[in-house]
Design a protein around this motif. Structure first.
Motif, PDB file in Angstrom:
ATOM      1  N   TYR A   7       0.868  -1.170   0.000  1.00 35.59           N
ATOM      2  CA  TYR A   7       0.000   0.000   0.000  1.00 35.59           C
ATOM      3  C   TYR A   7       0.909   1.226   0.000  1.00 35.59           C
ATOM      4  O   TYR A   7       1.804   1.329   0.848  1.00 35.59           O
ATOM      5  CB  TYR A   7      -0.878  -0.021   1.246  1.00 35.59           C
ATOM      6  CG  TYR A   7      -1.704   1.222   1.447  1.00 35.59           C
ATOM      7  CD1 TYR A   7      -2.918   1.377   0.780  1.00 35.59           C
ATOM      8  CD2 TYR A   7      -1.289   2.229   2.298  1.00 35.59           C
ATOM      9  CE1 TYR A   7      -3.680   2.519   0.965  1.00 35.59           C
ATOM     10  CE2 TYR A   7      -2.051   3.367   2.489  1.00 35.59           C
ATOM     11  CZ  TYR A   7      -3.240   3.502   1.819  1.00 35.59           C
ATOM     12  OH  TYR A   7      -4.005   4.626   1.997  1.00 35.59           O
ATOM     13  N   ILE A   8       0.707   2.151  -0.951  1.00 40.74           N
ATOM     14  CA  ILE A   8       1.556   3.331  -1.100  1.00 40.74           C
ATOM     15  C   ILE A   8       0.655   4.570  -1.075  1.00 40.74           C
ATOM     16  O   ILE A   8      -0.164   4.758  -1.967  1.00 40.74           O
ATOM     17  CB  ILE A   8       2.338   3.297  -2.437  1.00 40.74           C
ATOM     18  CG1 ILE A   8       3.167   2.023  -2.535  1.00 40.74           C
ATOM     19  CG2 ILE A   8       3.223   4.517  -2.595  1.00 40.74           C
ATOM     20  CD1 ILE A   8       2.755   1.124  -3.641  1.00 40.74           C
ATOM     21  N   GLU A   9       0.803   5.407  -0.046  1.00 37.41           N
ATOM     22  CA  GLU A   9      -0.032   6.606   0.083  1.00 37.41           C
ATOM     23  C   GLU A   9       0.843   7.849   0.204  1.00 37.41           C
ATOM     24  O   GLU A   9       1.722   7.926   1.060  1.00 37.41           O
ATOM     25  CB  GLU A   9      -0.924   6.505   1.320  1.00 37.41           C
ATOM     26  CG  GLU A   9      -1.812   7.718   1.517  1.00 37.41           C
ATOM     27  CD  GLU A   9      -2.669   7.640   2.770  1.00 37.41           C
ATOM     28  OE1 GLU A   9      -3.373   8.616   3.038  1.00 37.41           O
ATOM     29  OE2 GLU A   9      -2.631   6.614   3.471  1.00 37.41           O
ATOM     30  N   SER A  10       0.588   8.833  -0.643  1.00 34.53           N
ATOM     31  CA  SER A  10       1.312  10.093  -0.589  1.00 34.53           C
ATOM     32  C   SER A  10       0.824  10.913   0.597  1.00 34.53           C
ATOM     33  O   SER A  10      -0.375  11.049   0.827  1.00 34.53           O
ATOM     34  CB  SER A  10       1.084  10.890  -1.874  1.00 34.53           C
ATOM     35  OG  SER A  10       1.642  12.181  -1.745  1.00 34.53           O
ATOM     36  N   LYS A  11       1.761  11.468   1.343  1.00 33.91           N
ATOM     37  CA  LYS A  11       1.440  12.350   2.469  1.00 33.91           C
ATOM     38  C   LYS A  11       1.834  13.786   2.155  1.00 33.91           C
ATOM     39  O   LYS A  11       1.858  14.631   3.039  1.00 33.91           O
ATOM     40  CB  LYS A  11       2.179  11.879   3.727  1.00 33.91           C
ATOM     41  CG  LYS A  11       1.761  10.510   4.202  1.00 33.91           C
ATOM     42  CD  LYS A  11       0.333  10.544   4.667  1.00 33.91           C
ATOM     43  CE  LYS A  11      -0.057   9.210   5.271  1.00 33.91           C
ATOM     44  NZ  LYS A  11      -1.381   9.261   5.845  1.00 33.91           N
ATOM     45  N   ILE A  63       4.042   3.723   3.400  1.00 32.35           N
ATOM     46  CA  ILE A  63       4.127   2.500   2.606  1.00 32.35           C
ATOM     47  C   ILE A  63       4.106   1.323   3.579  1.00 32.35           C
ATOM     48  O   ILE A  63       4.923   1.265   4.512  1.00 32.35           O
ATOM     49  CB  ILE A  63       5.402   2.471   1.741  1.00 32.35           C
ATOM     50  CG1 ILE A  63       5.445   3.689   0.816  1.00 32.35           C
ATOM     51  CG2 ILE A  63       5.468   1.172   0.943  1.00 32.35           C
ATOM     52  CD1 ILE A  63       6.703   3.824  -0.008  1.00 32.35           C
ATOM     53  N   SER A  64       3.151   0.425   3.365  1.00 30.09           N
ATOM     54  CA  SER A  64       3.034  -0.723   4.265  1.00 30.09           C
ATOM     55  C   SER A  64       2.409  -1.903   3.542  1.00 30.09           C
ATOM     56  O   SER A  64       1.852  -1.760   2.455  1.00 30.09           O
ATOM     57  CB  SER A  64       2.190  -0.362   5.489  1.00 30.09           C
ATOM     58  OG  SER A  64       0.850  -0.128   5.113  1.00 30.09           O
ATOM     59  N   GLY A  65       2.506  -3.051   4.164  1.00 32.48           N
ATOM     60  CA  GLY A  65       1.858  -4.228   3.619  1.00 32.48           C
ATOM     61  C   GLY A  65       0.346  -4.058   3.679  1.00 32.48           C
ATOM     62  O   GLY A  65      -0.174  -3.485   4.637  1.00 32.48           O
TER      63      GLY A  65
END
Length: 108
Positions: A7-11, A63-65
């Protein structure tokens, strides 16, 4: 390390931002992640609401599983992440545990 769905999230814009589910590659040491032509370095626990930064821009990311229940975001959001086409079936069947993936939207 073996490539992995993450999982990839822009902050960059605040507590929540655009997110994707995609296959991430790792450097030999695991300190650098590679996704979509970008490389990300670990903040090694020093990040505020983020755990990686983009080498080129400095933008922060979470970024996490991915989780089986789909609650991957660091902070709850009603916006579902986009799932990359190359991991779509694998994500829904192996990670989320559905017998068959849902019908893909045209935008994904």
């Amino acid at each position: 390390m073996k490539p992995r769905i993450m999982y990839i999230e822009s902050k960059a814009g605040g507590l929540t931002g655009p997110a994707r589910i995609g296959r991430v590659r790792f450097s030999k040491t695991g300190a650098t992640l590679y996704y979509a032509g970008k490389s990300f370095q670990s903040l090694k626990g020093s990040g505020f609401k983020s755990n990686y930064f983009d080498d080129a821009t400095g933008d922060r990311y979470w970024i996490s599983g991915p989780r089986k229940d789909g609650r991957d975001a660091l902070y709850p959001t009603h916006i579902a992440p986009a799932v990359d086409a190359d991991v779509y079936d694998e994500y829904w069947t192996q990670v989320r545990g559905l017998p068959a993936p849902p019908v893909r939207k045209a935008a994904d």
